[in-house]
Design an enzyme around this catalytic site. Structure first.
Site, PDB file in Angstrom:
ATOM      1  N   LEU A   1      24.891  42.845  85.788  1.00 40.04           N
ATOM      2  CA  LEU A   1      24.465  43.960  84.928  1.00 40.04           C
ATOM      3  C   LEU A   1      24.413  43.583  83.455  1.00 40.04           C
ATOM      4  CD1 LEU A   1      26.562  46.801  86.633  1.00 40.04           C
ATOM      5  CD2 LEU A   1      24.176  46.150  87.083  1.00 40.04           C
TER       6      LEU A   1
ATOM      7  N   GLY B   1      20.384  46.799  79.810  1.00 38.52           N
ATOM      8  CA  GLY B   1      19.232  47.487  80.409  1.00 38.52           C
ATOM      9  C   GLY B   1      19.688  48.378  81.557  1.00 38.52           C
ATOM     10  N   HIS B   2      20.487  47.801  82.461  1.00 35.69           N
ATOM     11  CA  HIS B   2      21.012  48.593  83.578  1.00 35.69           C
ATOM     12  C   HIS B   2      21.891  49.741  83.067  1.00 35.69           C
ATOM     13  CE1 HIS B   2      20.717  44.442  85.538  1.00 35.69           C
ATOM     14  NE2 HIS B   2      19.925  45.165  86.291  1.00 35.69           N
TER      15      HIS B   2
ATOM     16  N   GLN C   1       6.690  48.123  89.549  1.00 37.11           N
ATOM     17  CA  GLN C   1       7.659  48.639  90.523  1.00 37.11           C
ATOM     18  C   GLN C   1       7.877  50.138  90.327  1.00 37.11           C
ATOM     19  OE1 GLN C   1      11.507  46.601  91.513  1.00 37.11           O
ATOM     20  NE2 GLN C   1      12.358  48.077  90.078  1.00 37.11           N
TER      21      GLN C   1
HETATM   22  P1  AMP Z   1      17.297  44.703  88.799  1.00 37.76           P
HETATM   23  O1  AMP Z   1      18.786  44.586  88.829  1.00 37.76           O
HETATM   24  O2  AMP Z   1      16.611  43.625  88.048  1.00 37.76           O
HETATM   25  O3  AMP Z   1      16.704  44.978  90.165  1.00 37.76           O
HETATM   26  O4  AMP Z   1      16.993  46.018  87.963  1.00 37.76           O
HETATM   27  C1  AMP Z   1      17.539  47.257  88.313  1.00 37.76           C
HETATM   28  C2  AMP Z   1      16.919  48.334  87.448  1.00 37.76           C
HETATM   29  O5  AMP Z   1      17.156  48.041  86.076  1.00 37.76           O
HETATM   30  C3  AMP Z   1      15.388  48.410  87.606  1.00 37.76           C
HETATM   31  O6  AMP Z   1      14.996  49.778  87.555  1.00 37.76           O
HETATM   32  C4  AMP Z   1      14.893  47.662  86.402  1.00 37.76           C
HETATM   33  O7  AMP Z   1      13.607  48.051  85.981  1.00 37.76           O
HETATM   34  C5  AMP Z   1      15.936  48.048  85.373  1.00 37.76           C
HETATM   35  N1  AMP Z   1      15.985  47.085  84.266  1.00 37.76           N
HETATM   36  C6  AMP Z   1      16.136  45.739  84.345  1.00 37.76           C
HETATM   37  N2  AMP Z   1      16.074  45.193  83.119  1.00 37.76           N
HETATM   38  C7  AMP Z   1      15.886  46.206  82.247  1.00 37.76           C
HETATM   39  C8  AMP Z   1      15.726  46.297  80.830  1.00 37.76           C
HETATM   40  N3  AMP Z   1      15.758  45.215  80.050  1.00 37.76           N
HETATM   41  N4  AMP Z   1      15.548  47.512  80.280  1.00 37.76           N
HETATM   42  C9  AMP Z   1      15.503  48.625  81.057  1.00 37.76           C
HETATM   43  N5  AMP Z   1      15.640  48.614  82.394  1.00 37.76           N
HETATM   44  C10 AMP Z   1      15.832  47.431  82.981  1.00 37.76           C
END
Ligand code: AMP
Length: 281
Positions: free
Chosen positions: A33, A36-37, A153
């Site tokens: 994490l 962003g998460h 996505q």
């Molecule tokens: P992931 O762990 O990469 O599957 O991402 C999980 C969620 O976090 C997804 O909805 C991604 O779009 C979101 N996410 C990942 N990176 C960011 C970021 N830098 N800013 C905003 N949301 C993000």
């Protein structure tokens, strides 16, 4: 914070909460994490009684030559961060619990998935849609927050929810960036010091063409070429794709005459990074 390890326990718990009239918010992640998460968790927290987050590196969305085995995992740190953000239930299943060996039903979106990352990563969005549908069934959310970082996505999930009448409100979370503009990503951990510097070319190439669009340039071939030249001037940066598409339909355009999603994927060394921004025409 309660940690739940099996799909069965997750679903029973969620159904109980639902029957008790609690509003459930879900933030699905693959862990490792970052801010962003966490920003998505804060958004969800505002509109729900019970915040569920999931950590699951979903094998069905990785291709055979992709980084499933190497994908960064750090459950202890993730657990700490989730607690800090006020996550109530953390769903952390094992892969073999989520997919039985003879699983044979998939959720396949047939229009928005074909371009951009879908063109490069066969079967990727089928894996994403299927796991998100499963997570929705297991956690029974009223709302779920997804990041604009993965713009394609996000739109595919919105379409799945629309077309399958899934009773979940999808909330869009803005891209969170490092101070120098690099979009936060779990995959940034793979970058060497030099690659980390080179990775700025994604955001900078977007800035470069956004300036041109603001000055009136509308030709996509001209704008795309400008981005490509900018990126490929760097050693070790290789463009996977640069696309200009209608922000809603994700259909390619030749002239910037609608709200336009400019999306790109670039290999920095061996690490594939994505970024995007929307130009409001
Ligand atoms: P992931 O762990 O990469 O599957 O991402 C999980 C969620 O976090 C997804 O909805 C991604 O779009 C979101 N996410 C990942 N990176 C960011 C970021 N830098 N800013 C905003 N949301 C993000």
């Amino acid at each position: 914070m309660e940690i739940i390890r099996t799909p069965e326990a997750m679903q029973l718990r969620a159904l109980d909460l639902k029957r008790a009239g609690r509003v459930i918010g879900l933030v699905p992640t693959m862990g490792s994490l970052h801010e962003g998460h966490l920003s998505l968790m804060r958004m969800a927290r505002k509109s729900c009684d019970v915040l569920i987050s999931s950590i699951f590196v979903n094998p069905t969305q990785f291709g055979p030559n992709e980084d499933l085995a190497a994908y960064p995992r750090d459950f202890e740190r993730d657990e700490f961060l989730c607690k800090k953000e006020g996550v109530d239930l953390l769903f952390y299943p094992e892969s073999k619990m989520m997919y039985l060996p003879d699983a044979s039903v998939w959720v396949d979106e047939g229009r928005l998935s074909s371009g951009l990352c879908g063109a490069e990563r066969a079967g990727h969005f089928r894996g994403v849609c299927t796991v998100v549908a499963k997570l929705f069934n297991l956690t029974q959310p009223d709302l779920a927050v997804f990041g604009e970082k993965d713009a394609q996505q996000l739109r595919i999930i919105e379409r799945m929810v629309r077309d399958l009448n899934v009773p979940v409100k999808i909330v869009r979370g803005p891209i969170v960036r490092e101070r120098d503009g690099l979009a936060m990503s779990s995959r940034n951990k793979y970058l060497s010091e030099q690659e980390r510097k080179n990775a700025l070319c994604l955001r900078r190439s977007l800035d470069h063409v956004f300036e041109q669009m603001e000055q009136g340039e509308r030709s996509v071939p001209v704008l795309r070429e400008a981005m490509r030249t900018f990126i490929e001037a760097l050693d070790g940066a290789e463009v996977d794709y640069i696309e200009f598409v209608n922000e809603q339909s994700l259909l390619p355009i030749e002239q910037v005459n609608c709200n336009t999603l400019v999306a790109l994927a670039v290999k920095i060394g061996r690490t594939r990074l994505i970024d995007n921004d929307i130009f409001y025409a």
